[in-house]
Motif scaffolding. Sequence first.
Motif, mmCIF file in Angstrom:
data_model
loop_
_atom_site.group_PDB
_atom_site.id
_atom_site.type_symbol
_atom_site.label_atom_id
_atom_site.label_comp_id
_atom_site.label_asym_id
_atom_site.label_seq_id
_atom_site.Cartn_x
_atom_site.Cartn_y
_atom_site.Cartn_z
ATOM 1 N N SER A 30 0.854 -1.174 0.000
ATOM 2 C CA SER A 30 0.000 0.000 0.000
ATOM 3 C C SER A 30 0.894 1.228 0.000
ATOM 4 C CB SER A 30 -0.882 -0.004 1.252
ATOM 5 O OG SER A 30 -1.659 1.158 1.307
ATOM 6 N N THR A 31 0.720 2.061 -1.018
ATOM 7 C CA THR A 31 1.520 3.283 -1.123
ATOM 8 C C THR A 31 0.573 4.460 -1.304
ATOM 9 O OG1 THR A 31 1.753 2.887 -3.482
ATOM 10 C CG2 THR A 31 3.577 2.171 -2.086
ATOM 11 N N GLY A 32 0.149 5.014 -0.184
ATOM 12 C CA GLY A 32 -0.758 6.151 -0.265
ATOM 13 C C GLY A 32 -2.102 5.754 -0.837
ATOM 14 N N PRO A 33 -2.474 6.356 -1.965
ATOM 15 C CA PRO A 33 -3.817 6.113 -2.508
ATOM 16 C C PRO A 33 -3.928 4.854 -3.369
ATOM 17 C CG PRO A 33 -2.702 7.735 -3.838
ATOM 18 C CD PRO A 33 -1.777 7.413 -2.684
ATOM 19 N N ALA A 34 -2.873 4.029 -3.431
ATOM 20 C CA ALA A 34 -2.910 2.869 -4.322
ATOM 21 C C ALA A 34 -2.427 1.606 -3.621
ATOM 22 C CB ALA A 34 -2.049 3.131 -5.555
ATOM 23 N N ILE A 35 -2.898 0.477 -4.123
ATOM 24 C CA ILE A 35 -2.436 -0.838 -3.700
ATOM 25 C C ILE A 35 -1.790 -1.489 -4.915
ATOM 26 C CG2 ILE A 35 -3.130 -3.141 -2.915
ATOM 27 C CD1 ILE A 35 -5.499 -1.767 -1.513
ATOM 28 N N THR A 36 -0.572 -1.996 -4.729
ATOM 29 C CA THR A 36 0.150 -2.651 -5.814
ATOM 30 C C THR A 36 0.237 -4.139 -5.520
ATOM 31 O OG1 THR A 36 1.448 -0.650 -6.187
ATOM 32 C CG2 THR A 36 2.291 -2.684 -7.152
ATOM 33 N N ILE A 37 -0.020 -4.939 -6.536
ATOM 34 C CA ILE A 37 0.049 -6.396 -6.432
ATOM 35 C C ILE A 37 1.106 -6.863 -7.429
ATOM 36 C CG2 ILE A 37 -1.235 -8.573 -6.618
ATOM 37 C CD1 ILE A 37 -3.805 -6.703 -6.419
ATOM 38 N N ARG A 38 2.093 -7.620 -6.941
ATOM 39 C CA ARG A 38 3.153 -8.151 -7.810
ATOM 40 C C ARG A 38 3.346 -9.634 -7.525
ATOM 41 N NH1 ARG A 38 5.579 -3.259 -6.063
ATOM 42 N NH2 ARG A 38 5.781 -1.769 -7.754
ATOM 43 N N ALA A 39 3.505 -10.423 -8.599
ATOM 44 C CA ALA A 39 3.754 -11.856 -8.459
ATOM 45 C C ALA A 39 4.156 -12.446 -9.793
ATOM 46 C CB ALA A 39 2.515 -12.572 -7.946
ATOM 47 N N ARG A 40 5.309 -13.057 -9.853
ATOM 48 C CA ARG A 40 5.757 -13.821 -11.024
ATOM 49 C C ARG A 40 5.458 -13.135 -12.361
ATOM 50 N NH1 ARG A 40 2.998 -17.317 -7.600
ATOM 51 N NH2 ARG A 40 1.251 -17.556 -9.010
ATOM 52 N N GLY A 41 5.892 -11.895 -12.509
ATOM 53 C CA GLY A 41 5.677 -11.170 -13.761
ATOM 54 C C GLY A 41 4.366 -10.416 -13.817
ATOM 55 N N GLN B 42 -10.686 0.818 -3.895
ATOM 56 C CA GLN B 42 -11.245 -0.338 -4.600
ATOM 57 C C GLN B 42 -10.751 -1.659 -4.012
ATOM 58 O OE1 GLN B 42 -13.655 -0.284 -6.889
ATOM 59 N NE2 GLN B 42 -13.702 1.909 -6.459
ATOM 60 N N GLY B 43 -9.816 -1.589 -3.043
ATOM 61 C CA GLY B 43 -9.287 -2.797 -2.407
ATOM 62 C C GLY B 43 -10.364 -3.679 -1.803
ATOM 63 N N PRO B 44 -11.293 -3.107 -1.009
ATOM 64 C CA PRO B 44 -12.349 -3.953 -0.448
ATOM 65 C C PRO B 44 -13.226 -4.613 -1.514
ATOM 66 C CG PRO B 44 -12.177 -1.916 0.792
ATOM 67 C CD PRO B 44 -11.295 -1.764 -0.428
ATOM 68 N N THR B 45 -13.475 -3.929 -2.618
ATOM 69 C CA THR B 45 -14.293 -4.505 -3.693
ATOM 70 C C THR B 45 -13.564 -5.677 -4.338
ATOM 71 O OG1 THR B 45 -15.275 -2.345 -4.106
ATOM 72 C CG2 THR B 45 -15.528 -3.996 -5.840
ATOM 73 N N LEU B 46 -12.271 -5.488 -4.638
ATOM 74 C CA LEU B 46 -11.492 -6.583 -5.214
ATOM 75 C C LEU B 46 -11.401 -7.732 -4.218
ATOM 76 C CD1 LEU B 46 -9.809 -7.815 -7.462
ATOM 77 C CD2 LEU B 46 -7.820 -6.565 -6.580
ATOM 78 N N LEU C 94 -5.921 -14.043 -0.901
ATOM 79 C CA LEU C 94 -5.411 -12.820 -1.510
ATOM 80 C C LEU C 94 -6.406 -11.681 -1.306
ATOM 81 C CD1 LEU C 94 -3.329 -11.242 -3.137
ATOM 82 C CD2 LEU C 94 -4.396 -12.144 -5.226
ATOM 83 N N GLY C 95 -7.687 -11.984 -1.405
ATOM 84 C CA GLY C 95 -8.711 -10.977 -1.141
ATOM 85 C C GLY C 95 -8.580 -10.404 0.258
ATOM 86 N N ASP C 96 -8.341 -11.284 1.237
ATOM 87 C CA ASP C 96 -8.125 -10.833 2.614
ATOM 88 C C ASP C 96 -6.881 -9.941 2.717
ATOM 89 O OD1 ASP C 96 -10.337 -12.252 3.500
ATOM 90 O OD2 ASP C 96 -9.139 -13.972 4.205
ATOM 91 N N GLN C 97 -5.816 -10.355 2.037
ATOM 92 C CA GLN C 97 -4.539 -9.623 2.067
ATOM 93 C C GLN C 97 -4.723 -8.223 1.463
ATOM 94 O OE1 GLN C 97 -1.314 -11.986 0.558
ATOM 95 N NE2 GLN C 97 0.162 -10.332 0.667
ATOM 96 N N ILE C 98 -5.423 -8.128 0.351
ATOM 97 C CA ILE C 98 -5.676 -6.847 -0.294
ATOM 98 C C ILE C 98 -6.531 -5.953 0.600
ATOM 99 C CG2 ILE C 98 -6.902 -5.740 -2.225
ATOM 100 C CD1 ILE C 98 -5.969 -8.217 -3.922
ATOM 101 N N GLU C 99 -7.542 -6.545 1.215
ATOM 102 C CA GLU C 99 -8.415 -5.761 2.085
ATOM 103 C C GLU C 99 -7.652 -5.220 3.309
ATOM 104 O OE1 GLU C 99 -12.805 -6.089 4.042
ATOM 105 O OE2 GLU C 99 -12.369 -7.072 2.134
ATOM 106 N N ARG C 100 -6.733 -6.025 3.861
ATOM 107 C CA ARG C 100 -5.905 -5.543 4.986
ATOM 108 C C ARG C 100 -5.067 -4.338 4.555
ATOM 109 N NH1 ARG C 100 -5.279 -11.026 5.777
ATOM 110 N NH2 ARG C 100 -3.196 -11.039 4.860
ATOM 111 N N LYS C 101 -4.513 -4.388 3.349
ATOM 112 C CA LYS C 101 -3.701 -3.272 2.860
ATOM 113 C C LYS C 101 -4.568 -2.040 2.626
ATOM 114 C CE LYS C 101 0.361 -5.008 2.962
ATOM 115 N NZ LYS C 101 1.407 -4.458 3.812
ATOM 116 N N ALA C 102 -5.778 -2.246 2.165
ATOM 117 C CA ALA C 102 -6.673 -1.115 1.915
ATOM 118 C C ALA C 102 -7.020 -0.401 3.214
ATOM 119 C CB ALA C 102 -7.947 -1.587 1.221
ATOM 120 N N ALA C 103 -7.032 -1.154 4.317
ATOM 121 C CA ALA C 103 -7.395 -0.568 5.612
ATOM 122 C C ALA C 103 -6.229 0.164 6.271
ATOM 123 C CB ALA C 103 -7.903 -1.672 6.542
ATOM 124 N N GLU C 104 -5.025 0.005 5.745
ATOM 125 C CA GLU C 104 -3.851 0.659 6.357
ATOM 126 C C GLU C 104 -3.888 2.148 6.170
ATOM 127 O OE1 GLU C 104 -0.308 -1.207 4.803
ATOM 128 O OE2 GLU C 104 -0.582 -2.939 6.099
#
Length: 148
Positions: free
Chosen positions: A54-65, A74-78, A138-148
């Motif tokens: 989580s970097t300010g107003p955005a969440i970045t997801i990276r994995a194997r390219g 939009q993190g909670p929606t995803l 992953l949905g849980d992980q994204i939602e945790r980052k959105a709440a930070e």
Amino acid sequence: MPTHISLPNERAEQLRMIAKAKNTTIPEVIAGFVRSEIEAGTIPAEIPGIDVTSTGPAITIRARGFEAEIPADQGPTLGDLLRGAGNVTSDPERKKRWIEGLAALSGIKVKRAGNGLKLISPITGQEIPLNLDVAADLGDQIERKAAE
């Protein structure tokens, strides 16, 4: 990619028995065990090989390219979409509109693929396949980052 793990025949049969008794599958039995170990604090909740930041107003997801960035709001929606992807009782047409709407908002495309789904990066075009229970985590992980 799935990993094949060798077990003694007796343990494999015990897993089959557990799955049958719980009216579920062996992968779901193992996923339940992993989740219980996460809850116990034995291992972290983050999925190995998938980096969610989580970097300010955005969440970045990276994995194997795969790389994608979504607005933090939009993190909670995803997260909901990824957790609900395995819900076979939901209305398929509604889910299709939801997936298309999320793609329009975030740029990330989500499509069902066999016993899982694929996330498609709007940045690299790279696809990352996920088993449904890993997608839920992953949905849980994204939602945790959105709440930070």
